[in-house]
Design an enzyme around this catalytic site. Structure first.
Site, mmCIF file in Angstrom:
data_model
loop_
_atom_site.group_PDB
_atom_site.id
_atom_site.type_symbol
_atom_site.label_atom_id
_atom_site.label_comp_id
_atom_site.label_asym_id
_atom_site.label_seq_id
_atom_site.Cartn_x
_atom_site.Cartn_y
_atom_site.Cartn_z
ATOM 1 N N PHE A 119 13.483 42.882 -3.305
ATOM 2 C CA PHE A 119 13.738 41.443 -3.794
ATOM 3 C C PHE A 119 13.368 40.322 -2.865
ATOM 4 C CE2 PHE A 119 15.498 39.238 -7.717
ATOM 5 C CZ PHE A 119 15.507 40.081 -8.827
ATOM 6 N N GLN A 240 17.672 24.618 -7.334
ATOM 7 C CA GLN A 240 16.115 25.987 -7.484
ATOM 8 C C GLN A 240 15.936 26.078 -7.911
ATOM 9 O OE1 GLN A 240 17.760 30.241 -6.929
ATOM 10 N NE2 GLN A 240 16.623 29.779 -4.872
ATOM 11 N N HIS A 242 12.979 28.025 -9.473
ATOM 12 C CA HIS A 242 12.588 29.904 -9.193
ATOM 13 C C HIS A 242 10.707 29.642 -9.501
ATOM 14 C CE1 HIS A 242 11.687 33.676 -10.522
ATOM 15 N NE2 HIS A 242 13.398 33.955 -10.366
ATOM 16 N N LEU A 252 11.931 32.160 -18.258
ATOM 17 C CA LEU A 252 12.468 33.054 -16.596
ATOM 18 C C LEU A 252 11.792 34.584 -16.624
ATOM 19 C CD1 LEU A 252 13.307 33.248 -13.773
ATOM 20 C CD2 LEU A 252 14.667 34.769 -14.906
ATOM 21 N N GLU A 255 12.057 37.590 -10.404
ATOM 22 C CA GLU A 255 11.544 37.906 -9.327
ATOM 23 C C GLU A 255 11.510 39.921 -8.721
ATOM 24 O OE1 GLU A 255 12.927 35.705 -6.371
ATOM 25 O OE2 GLU A 255 13.383 37.300 -5.153
ATOM 26 N N ARG A 286 13.019 32.219 -2.215
ATOM 27 C CA ARG A 286 12.335 31.091 -3.309
ATOM 28 C C ARG A 286 11.560 29.738 -3.347
ATOM 29 N NH1 ARG A 286 16.410 33.319 -8.157
ATOM 30 N NH2 ARG A 286 15.642 35.155 -8.389
ATOM 31 N N HIS A 353 16.240 26.046 -11.688
ATOM 32 C CA HIS A 353 16.480 27.660 -12.165
ATOM 33 C C HIS A 353 17.969 27.982 -11.705
ATOM 34 C CE1 HIS A 353 16.618 31.942 -12.906
ATOM 35 N NE2 HIS A 353 16.792 32.283 -11.249
ATOM 36 N N ARG A 398 19.085 30.029 -2.374
ATOM 37 C CA ARG A 398 19.660 31.254 -2.950
ATOM 38 C C ARG A 398 18.930 32.385 -2.568
ATOM 39 N NH1 ARG A 398 20.081 33.905 -7.470
ATOM 40 N NH2 ARG A 398 19.366 32.454 -9.124
#
Lengths: 587, 231
Positions: A119, A240, A242, A252, A255, A286, A353, A398
């Site tokens: 990730f 955030q 995304h 979404l 990721e 991100r 997000h 995050r």
């Protein structure tokens, strides 16, 4: 006022992963627990989390919790509290194994162990090669976790108040939080829930933005309740975006799609992340990838007839990998875009997000606020976990896979601390009548008749305003304009009226109550964003393009009264290891 | 323009339910939920559940032109007009499209839908081979929307005694899990003429499941396992 009243040891508001993990801990310790949720628990937004949960199990590549800690501190752009981050990363493996024992159907490796995928922002050996730290149940990890946690709560006989909406926190004569006023959505009747200890686990507030990956229910109810109870919100400028929401729609794309080997392309077919993050490329963190996509589009290298998005390419992965690891997003792209991502690239664009900020807590989930002595005084009996809270493990940005971890680690920690609190506080403290009246006023305000603004119109304008004036790139000028517009909207909201005053399952009333919460959170966000004169993590100020550790390595605290900003230091001292001092953040 | 006829019933003001027709602007890629939202903007008293908007939370199960489905992932394109939207059948209506799901949830809880592992657990994960894990595909994805059970005639007639396709799919999800150690008690719980055996393989559940799951197949597997345990 004589209202129906129920009494419990513990009240948990919100039935996502954080609330359910805490409730489970409490119920297993034989505390009486009420979980109040405005939707049936498995409809909570944890259900939509796709990619997975981080833990250094080292099932695929070498790993350890200390590397995870480094990545999280770096990912947070050094705004995360290192004591809480160490605690979370050390606890991660145990919590994932616990989830596995609770029945979560994790995908598996040939040797029978839990499958882990790479990730964004993950490394081995403190910034070295890519790590594979994200434990996954295909691309439905949140769904699998939420259902398992709900199921275990059924087993533990937790009391559920499904489709009850929390109006406000209630206090005793000394100002202690001693429960909440809630409303049964089906009957429209208010009820008092008295509790010795209360946990807010109400999730994020993505609905303050127009295009977002969030569910309709993500309206920041707990954060707004905290604000109204006089508690400030921390780090609200950090929201955030995304990188890969479906362009124009917002759904979404995990990721994990890039973790499995997908990558981004601009209109020239260029793999542009190589320019922005030569080492990590598409798996940079991100904030970095979202800014890169926005920059490509702003500089005219976007795709499509309007040049307003980039493409996420997955077709080279082959049908087998896609069906095994990414079946959910394949079906979603088919449903909403009529695109089979096994054969075609998907149009994507950064999409609102996740709320990094929230109700300030320590690593035990206790809500902390400056009450006159220190910036972090514990508020007795009140706890917060998950997206509505700010521990802060995410700081300014995050990492993917850390939010499912956050909710179970701190859900459990808060549950344990609440059990301890109950041992020392055996009796109810009572609820002040005035506190109930104030909460009832919030409800009765919507009984007003006559002409007035409509809630859906105001919501649309607020979301559009936040997107335009408080988006990925920010400047003082734009933010100031945004604040003016938001205050105009706030005034108009005071004049809004409902056309429907019926009692039974009146969703218009719920949406009005939610709108008040959203307005409070949006104002907190835009005020906090104007005040922070630097760029850090997700907060990107074109007029202050650099991170400024001398003046700004500190948490912001926004209070509802006169929108005042205060600041408190970052907790840079971990529990046992050496601190990670701020460094230039390169991926 | 799209014509859409929705079921209306507000117990505080209506003596009986009725259908009300609206015309809404159709747009590219529109889902039934989008159309319902347009109606709600015009008439804020119109009531339905919805949340995630992408078919994972299971809130907006409704009956669309006679067929159960999720509003948020059912395209309006190609639906016969006027599109008829009703609450899912067989459940008490609370208001408009909102039904009382208590019985459905009760049957879910009754199958003990949770992992039961009697042995002490290891300090790491309980091992499971990819092939064993594959047995859970098509089962764990259930979102408890209730489209299947409320499309099932056996569930309509005996909602208090027949567990229904959704609950039975979950029963099999745990029976099929190599980690679960409660096979005998799960099978005993399902024994008798109603709980499991009211399923007559009508297969409405399979037809309507918005996640493409197959409760009838799961029920067949439970029956097979029961037979094996008896001999």
């Amino acid at each position: 006022m004589k209202l129906p009243r129920r009494s419990f040891d513990a009240l948990v508001i919100g039935a996502g992963g954080g609330g359910l993990r805490a409730a489970l801990q409490l119920a297993q310790a034989d505390a009486s627990v009420a979980v109040v949720s405005k939707v049936f628990p498995t409809r909570s937004h944890t259900v939509a989390a796709q990619g997975g949960i981080n833990a250094a199990l080292a099932n695929v590549l070498p790993d350890n919790w200390h590397w995870h800690m480094f990545d999280t501190v770096k990912g947070s752009d050094y705004l995360g509290d290192q004591d809480a981050i160490e605690y979370m990363c050390r606890a991660a493996s145990k919590l994932v194994y616990e989830l596995e024992h609770a029945g979560v159907p994790f995908s598996r490796l040939d040797n029978g162990r839990i499958y882990q995928r790479p990730f964004g922002g993950q490394s081995q050996n403190f910034g070295g090669d890519q790590a594979a730290r994200t434990c996954a149940a295909a691309d439905r990890t949140g769904h699998a976790m939420l259902h398992a946690l709900y199921q275990q709560n059924i087993r533990a006989k937790t009391s559920f108040f499904d489709e009850y909406f929390a109006i406000d926190l209630l206090k005793d004569d000394d100002g202690n939080i001693t429960g909440a006023l809630v409303m049964d959505i089906e009957s429209g009747e208010p009820m008092v829930i008295e509790a010795k200890t209360t946990l807010l686990a109400t999730g994020g507030a993505g609905q303050i933005f127009r295009t977002n990956t969030n569910a309709k229910i993500n309206t920041g109810d707990g954060m707004a309740m905290a604000l109204r109870a006089g508690i400030p919100l921390q780090d609200m400028e950090f929201f955030q975006f995304h990188p890969t929401g479906i362009a124009g729609r917002g759904m979404l794309i995990t990721e994990g799609a890039r973790g499995e080997g997908g990558y981004l392309l601009n209109k020239d077919g260029e793999r542009f992340m190589e320019r922005y993050a030569p080492h990590a490329k598409d798996l940079a963190s991100r904030d970095v990838v979202s800014r890169a996509i926005s920059t490509e589009v702003r500089e005219g290298r976007g795709c499509g007839p309007n040049g307003d998005h980039v493409l996420l390419k997955l077709d080279h992965l082959g049908e087998e990998v896609i069906n095994k690891r990414l079946p959910g997003i394949r079906s979603m792209a088919k449903t909403f875009m009529n695109i089979d991502l096994a054969h075609e690239a998907v149009p994507v664009f950064p999409t609102a997000h996740y709320t990094m900020g929230g109700i300030p807590t320590n690593r035990f989930g206790q809500v902390v606020a400056p009450m006159g002595n220190t910036p972090e005084e514990e508020i007795p009996g009140l706890y917060a976990v998950g997206e509505c809270a700010c521990v802060s493990v995410h700081g300014a940005n995050r990492l993917g896979g850390n939010s499912l971890l956050d909710i179970v680690v701190f859900g459990r920690a808060a549950g344990n601390h609440m059990i301890e609190y109950l041992r020392k506080n055996r009796y109810h403290k009572g609820i002040a009548e005035i506190s109930i009246e104030e909460a009832m006023n919030r409800l009765q305000r919507w009984e007003r008749n006559g002409e007035g603004e409509s809630i859906p119109d105001l919501k649309r304008e607020m979301q559009q305003t936040m997107e335009t004036y408080c988006g990925v790139f920010r400047t003082e000028e734009i933010l100031k304009e945004g604040i003016e517009k938001m205050h105009a909207l706030e005034l108009r909201l005071e004049n809004a009226v409902l056309k429907d005053h019926s009692k039974i399952f009146n969703t218009a009333r719920i949406e009005a109550l939610e709108m008040q919460n959203l307005m409070a959170i949006a104002l907190a966000t835009v005020h906090s964003a104007l005040s922070r004169q630097e760029s850090r993590g997700a907060h990107s100020r074109v007029d202050y393009p650099d991170r400024d550790d001398v003046h700004w390595m500190k948490h912001s605290l926004y209070s509802m009264d006169s929108h005042a900003m205060e600041y408190k230091p970052v907790r840079t001292k971990p529990l046992t290891v050496e601190p990670f001092p701020p460094k230039a953040r390169v991926y | 323009m799209m014509r859409i006829s929705v079921y209306r019933y507000n117990p505080e003001s209506d003596k009986a339910p009725y259908m009300e027709t609206f015309e809404v602007e159709e747009s590219q890629g529109m889902m039934v939920r989008d159309a319902l939202l347009l109606i709600k903007e015009r008439d804020p008293t119109f009531t339905f559940r919805h949340s995630c908007g992408e078919g994972v939370c299971g809130s907006d199960s409704i009956n669309i032109n006679g067929r159960n489905g999720l509003g948020c992932i059912t395209p309006t394109d190609g639906l016969k007009q006027p599109v008829e939207i009703r609450p899912v059948p067989g459940m008490p209506v609370i208001r408009d499209l909102v039904v009382d799901m208590s019985q459905f949830y009760h049957q879910y809880r009754a199958v003990k839908p949770y992992m039961i592992h009697h042995d002490p657990v290891p300090e790491v994960e309980v091992l499971q081979s990819p092939q064993e894990r594959d047995q859970l595909d098509g089962l764990y994805e259930c979102i408890l929307c209730g489209c299947c059970s409320t499309a099932c005639p056996s569930f309509w007639w005996n909602p208090d005694k027949f567990r229904g396709p959704a609950a039975l799919l979950q029963a099999w999800r745990f029976l099929a899990d190599s980690r679960d150690q409660a096979t005998a008690e799960r099978l005993t719980e399902l024994d008798g003429p109603y709980r499991l055996f009211r399923c007559h393989s009508i297969m409405n559940c399979v037809d309507v499941c918005p996640k493409g799951l197959n409760p009838t197949k799961a029920i067949g597997k439970i029956k097979q396992l029961m037979l094996k345990h008896m001999v």
